[in-house]
Design an enzyme around this catalytic site. Sequence first.
Site, PDB file in Angstrom:
ATOM      1  N   LYS A 137     -25.711   2.010 -25.460  1.00 55.09           N
ATOM      2  CA  LYS A 137     -24.939   2.173 -26.759  1.00 55.09           C
ATOM      3  C   LYS A 137     -23.701   2.956 -26.899  1.00 55.09           C
ATOM      4  O   LYS A 137     -22.631   2.707 -27.304  1.00 55.09           O
ATOM      5  CB  LYS A 137     -25.745   2.895 -27.916  1.00 55.09           C
ATOM      6  CG  LYS A 137     -26.984   1.822 -28.277  1.00 55.09           C
ATOM      7  CD  LYS A 137     -26.681   0.634 -29.130  1.00 55.09           C
ATOM      8  CE  LYS A 137     -27.544  -0.054 -29.955  1.00 55.09           C
ATOM      9  NZ  LYS A 137     -27.327  -1.411 -30.549  1.00 55.09           N
ATOM     10  N   ASP A 154     -28.679 -16.336 -25.671  1.00 57.04           N
ATOM     11  CA  ASP A 154     -28.863 -15.249 -25.065  1.00 57.04           C
ATOM     12  C   ASP A 154     -27.483 -14.411 -24.766  1.00 57.04           C
ATOM     13  O   ASP A 154     -26.701 -14.925 -23.967  1.00 57.04           O
ATOM     14  CB  ASP A 154     -29.486 -15.345 -23.650  1.00 57.04           C
ATOM     15  CG  ASP A 154     -30.080 -14.168 -22.975  1.00 57.04           C
ATOM     16  OD1 ASP A 154     -29.761 -13.126 -23.537  1.00 57.04           O
ATOM     17  OD2 ASP A 154     -31.139 -14.187 -22.143  1.00 57.04           O
ATOM     18  N   VAL A 155     -27.345 -13.383 -25.470  1.00 57.00           N
ATOM     19  CA  VAL A 155     -26.163 -12.886 -25.449  1.00 57.00           C
ATOM     20  C   VAL A 155     -25.881 -11.981 -24.097  1.00 57.00           C
ATOM     21  O   VAL A 155     -24.638 -11.644 -23.703  1.00 57.00           O
ATOM     22  CB  VAL A 155     -25.906 -11.690 -26.591  1.00 57.00           C
ATOM     23  CG1 VAL A 155     -26.064 -12.120 -27.899  1.00 57.00           C
ATOM     24  CG2 VAL A 155     -27.062 -10.521 -26.329  1.00 57.00           C
ATOM     25  N   TYR A 176     -31.259   2.938 -23.741  1.00 59.00           N
ATOM     26  CA  TYR A 176     -30.794   2.427 -25.124  1.00 59.00           C
ATOM     27  C   TYR A 176     -29.449   3.414 -25.070  1.00 59.00           C
ATOM     28  O   TYR A 176     -28.417   2.773 -25.333  1.00 59.00           O
ATOM     29  CB  TYR A 176     -31.780   2.959 -26.033  1.00 59.00           C
ATOM     30  CG  TYR A 176     -31.243   2.804 -27.426  1.00 59.00           C
ATOM     31  CD1 TYR A 176     -31.264   1.389 -28.153  1.00 59.00           C
ATOM     32  CD2 TYR A 176     -30.832   3.653 -28.313  1.00 59.00           C
ATOM     33  CE1 TYR A 176     -31.117   1.297 -29.257  1.00 59.00           C
ATOM     34  CE2 TYR A 176     -30.400   3.446 -29.488  1.00 59.00           C
ATOM     35  CZ  TYR A 176     -30.602   2.135 -30.150  1.00 59.00           C
ATOM     36  OH  TYR A 176     -30.140   1.947 -31.277  1.00 59.00           O
ATOM     37  N   ARG A 200     -32.392 -15.516 -28.760  1.00 56.57           N
ATOM     38  CA  ARG A 200     -33.167 -15.822 -27.916  1.00 56.57           C
ATOM     39  C   ARG A 200     -34.445 -16.802 -28.097  1.00 56.57           C
ATOM     40  O   ARG A 200     -34.544 -17.421 -27.501  1.00 56.57           O
ATOM     41  CB  ARG A 200     -33.626 -14.834 -26.999  1.00 56.57           C
ATOM     42  CG  ARG A 200     -32.375 -13.817 -26.506  1.00 56.57           C
ATOM     43  CD  ARG A 200     -33.180 -12.797 -25.454  1.00 56.57           C
ATOM     44  NE  ARG A 200     -32.326 -11.491 -25.484  1.00 56.57           N
ATOM     45  CZ  ARG A 200     -32.723 -10.506 -24.790  1.00 56.57           C
ATOM     46  NH1 ARG A 200     -33.879 -10.363 -24.269  1.00 56.57           N
ATOM     47  NH2 ARG A 200     -31.828  -9.521 -24.650  1.00 56.57           N
ATOM     48  N   THR A 238     -36.297  -0.771 -40.483  1.00 60.95           N
ATOM     49  CA  THR A 238     -36.533  -2.405 -40.376  1.00 60.95           C
ATOM     50  C   THR A 238     -37.779  -2.961 -39.619  1.00 60.95           C
ATOM     51  O   THR A 238     -37.930  -4.140 -39.774  1.00 60.95           O
ATOM     52  CB  THR A 238     -35.116  -2.943 -39.173  1.00 60.95           C
ATOM     53  OG1 THR A 238     -35.658  -2.366 -37.888  1.00 60.95           O
ATOM     54  CG2 THR A 238     -33.743  -2.219 -39.706  1.00 60.95           C
TER      55      THR A 238
END
Length: 324
Positions: free
Chosen positions: A170, A74-75, A166, A50, A201
């Site tokens: 998922k 933007d997915v 979340y 994005r 990460t």
Amino acid sequence: MDMTEGSPATESPGHDDRPVAVVLGGSRGLGLLIARELLARGHRVVVAARDGDELERATATLSDWGPVSTQRCDVRDRHEVGELVGRVEHTVGPIEVLVTVAGVIQAAPVESLVLHDFEDAMDTMAWGPIHAAMTVLPHMRRRGHGRIGTVTSIGGMVSPPHLLPYATAKFAAVGFSDGLAAALSGTGVTATTIVPGLMRTGGHEHARFGGDAPAEYAWFAPAASLPLVSVDADRAARRIVDAVLAGRPMVVLTPLAWLGIRVRGLAPGTTTRVLGLVGRLLPDAPGREGARTADGREAARRLGSSFVDRLTTLGERAARRNLE
């Protein structure tokens, strides 16, 4: 729609016969590492995200590894995903590999969540992979070959406390990707469900913390940083690319994720009760006057704990390496 380009973006499809890979959500974190791994294995990589500034930094970081171009997308918007796939197919080359990594994390007790938290999570991590896979699939099926990878989570197999939006998204992503793998059997196109546990990460810096944001950060950031709980993201990226290119239906990346899936399968009711007890140990929802959502950096500043800072040292180093 804006586009940020690296030098390979002007190449026509006939100028380079290396396979083309698209990584959605590849401007930082795990997505950046997956893009780098694909470059190292001889792919031309298109990184989409994005944020234009993040894409510029990703180009500078990845350009030494191989031919990379970056495009804003933007997915959550199926039209933008459709335009991206069309542009890549016509100006870069046939998409051989698609990996969707884009994600958002909101850590908060259920009392502090609003419907928008679920909408954002679902739009990004459930609809995003659906938009991407269903758009590229006709091209791959027509050619009789292709690799689709969807990064889900152990949170899509076992719902952890204080991560309900979340986990909801998922779980949907796992169901879609796993079902897609079965539906594509025998077509030459494969779908890989990628199930990581906690990885270092540096993504805790971009996570959103609600309720008592500093207190939520105090448990989440160390969990995403400590070596006995989280795993090295570079190693995870290599295993992900191995699995996607091999067309494996599913890859589970961490021992804790593997254990969690099996315990949940053997004793689902007990697992839910244990997670409920864990949730009761996590921070309570504050009164309305004490609630203020914050990203990881702001939550860390408000917490002001040198002890937590020490616990997140490895995560902070990963954040700097992975452009988080």
